[in-house]
Design an enzyme around this catalytic site. Structure first.
Site, PDB file in Angstrom:
ATOM      1  N   THR A  18      86.389  64.717  55.148  1.00 22.38           N
ATOM      2  CA  THR A  18      87.703  64.846  54.510  1.00 22.38           C
ATOM      3  C   THR A  18      88.544  63.604  54.700  1.00 22.38           C
ATOM      4  OG1 THR A  18      87.689  67.249  54.830  1.00 22.38           O
ATOM      5  CG2 THR A  18      89.822  66.236  54.450  1.00 22.38           C
ATOM      6  N   SER A  61      80.416  66.671  56.153  1.00 24.22           N
ATOM      7  CA  SER A  61      79.804  66.784  57.478  1.00 24.22           C
ATOM      8  C   SER A  61      78.708  67.841  57.565  1.00 24.22           C
ATOM      9  CB  SER A  61      80.867  67.043  58.548  1.00 24.22           C
ATOM     10  OG  SER A  61      81.481  68.295  58.386  1.00 24.22           O
ATOM     11  N   THR A  94      85.119  67.286  59.703  1.00 21.09           N
ATOM     12  CA  THR A  94      85.452  68.153  60.838  1.00 21.09           C
ATOM     13  C   THR A  94      84.508  69.331  61.026  1.00 21.09           C
ATOM     14  OG1 THR A  94      87.006  69.415  59.474  1.00 21.09           O
ATOM     15  CG2 THR A  94      87.899  67.556  60.722  1.00 21.09           C
ATOM     16  N   ASP A  95      83.817  69.771  59.974  1.00 14.34           N
ATOM     17  CA  ASP A  95      83.035  71.002  60.082  1.00 14.34           C
ATOM     18  C   ASP A  95      81.895  70.901  61.087  1.00 14.34           C
ATOM     19  OD1 ASP A  95      84.647  72.319  58.299  1.00 14.34           O
ATOM     20  OD2 ASP A  95      83.352  71.985  56.569  1.00 14.34           O
TER      21      ASP A  95
END
Length: 326
Positions: A18, A61, A94-95
């Protein structure tokens, strides 16, 4: 004579996410499309620090697997060959950020700071956290107090240890936390303050390909169907996400025994946010029962970190036992 000021130098390794996204239609983003140069051009990077940009990949990610984690690790190791580099910053979606950060933590042995960061909002969103997270990460990467700390995650002005950090909110800028252990320090107005540091550092040298390791969540009435599927798929390790002190449904036990008999290493963790797996009860499916049947107790590891560690161990050591999860 005017003394020349030598800037501190970091390598900024970009992988997508992101933090490097663009809006493609109203309300929809395409993750990981900005290059490192494009991302840097949008930010007010510190002028007193030299930033070398290294584009490794541009991926969401959840498209990053073990092979891509190894690519990121190799890129870091290449930059660390330069003795003038003070530290490394990795931008990441971030995932799966917590998984990559922990993988890097146990497969890189260097005293200099390695910082992993990302953002919950895109660079063009109102209230974006891209610029503050990136800027703060750069200051952390050059701070000598972070030496011998291992890989850290910087998010929302806080510094977390890679071993215990996890994503706890789907969208809020306070997206990461480390329940039970707290954060290592903060960044306030470009000033880094460190309050605590880990005292134990694991490091493993991978000698073989990383094998398949599956996570299987436990719940009331769960049977062995997913364990059987993992056996059939060729898994070399299974992480059971148990409950409480490490209990699983009794209906899973026969499949667990078959997995262990076939040579699969099985580790049990807990879905609880805090606390350790421990043999507290004596009944079918308890942590004691699992341990008696050859399951490794995963202590305070969450299931994702246990999977990362087990996969790395299976590629590094000849035999995995309880001692590796102490």
């Amino acid at each position: 004579m005017v003394k020349k000021i030598v800037k501190k130098k970091i390598a900024l390794i970009t992988t997508g996410g992101t933090i490097a996204s663009k809006e493609v239609s109203k309300g929809l983003l395409r993750s990981g499309v900005l290059t490192g140069e494009e991302l840097a051009s949008l930010c007010q990077l510190p002028e007193d620090i030299e930033v070398k940009i290294v584009d490794v990949m541009q991926k969401p990610s959840m498209h990053i697997d073990f092979e891509k984690m190894k690519e990121i690790r190799d890129a870091i190791l290449k930059e660390l060959q330069d003795s003038t580099i003070c530290g490394i910053v990795v931008t990441h979606g971030t995932d799966s950020l917590e998984e990559t950060a922990y993988f890097l933590d146990i497969t890189i042995n260097d005293s200099r700071p390695i910082v992993v960061t990302g953002s919950q909002r895109s660079p063009h969103d109102i209230g974006t956290d891209v610029y503050s997270n990136l800027r703060n990460s750069i200051y952390v990467a050059v701070d000598p107090n972070l030496h011998h700390t291992g890989v850290v995650v910087v998010f929302n002005e806080r510094i977390y240890s890679a071993k215990y950090v996890k994503k706890v909110h789907a969208s809020n800028v306070q997206g990461f936390e480390s329940f039970g252990y707290g954060y290592l320090g903060i960044i306030d107005n470009d000033v880094v303050s460190i309050y605590q540091k880990p005292i134990v550092k694991d490091y493993y040298i991978m000698k073989r390909n990383i094998p398949r390791v599956d996570i299987i969540k436990c719940y009331t009435g769960a049977d062995g169907v997913f364990i059987e599927a993992a056996i059939h798929a060729g898994a070399k390790g299974i992480v059971l996400e148990g409950v409480g002190r490490g209990q699983v449904s009794p209906l899973m036990m026969s499949a667990i025994k078959r997995a262990i008999a076939s040579g699969i290493v099985v580790v049990v963790t807990t879905s609880a946010e805090e606390g350790k797996v421990h043999p507290s009860y004596s009944y079918t499916g308890s942590a004691h029962d699992l341990q008696q049947n050859g399951v490794i107790l995963g202590e305070d590891y969450d299931s994702k970190k246990a999977r990362i560690k087990l996969a790395v161990l299976l590629s590094s050591v000849d035999s995995v036992d309880q001692s590796y999860f102490k």
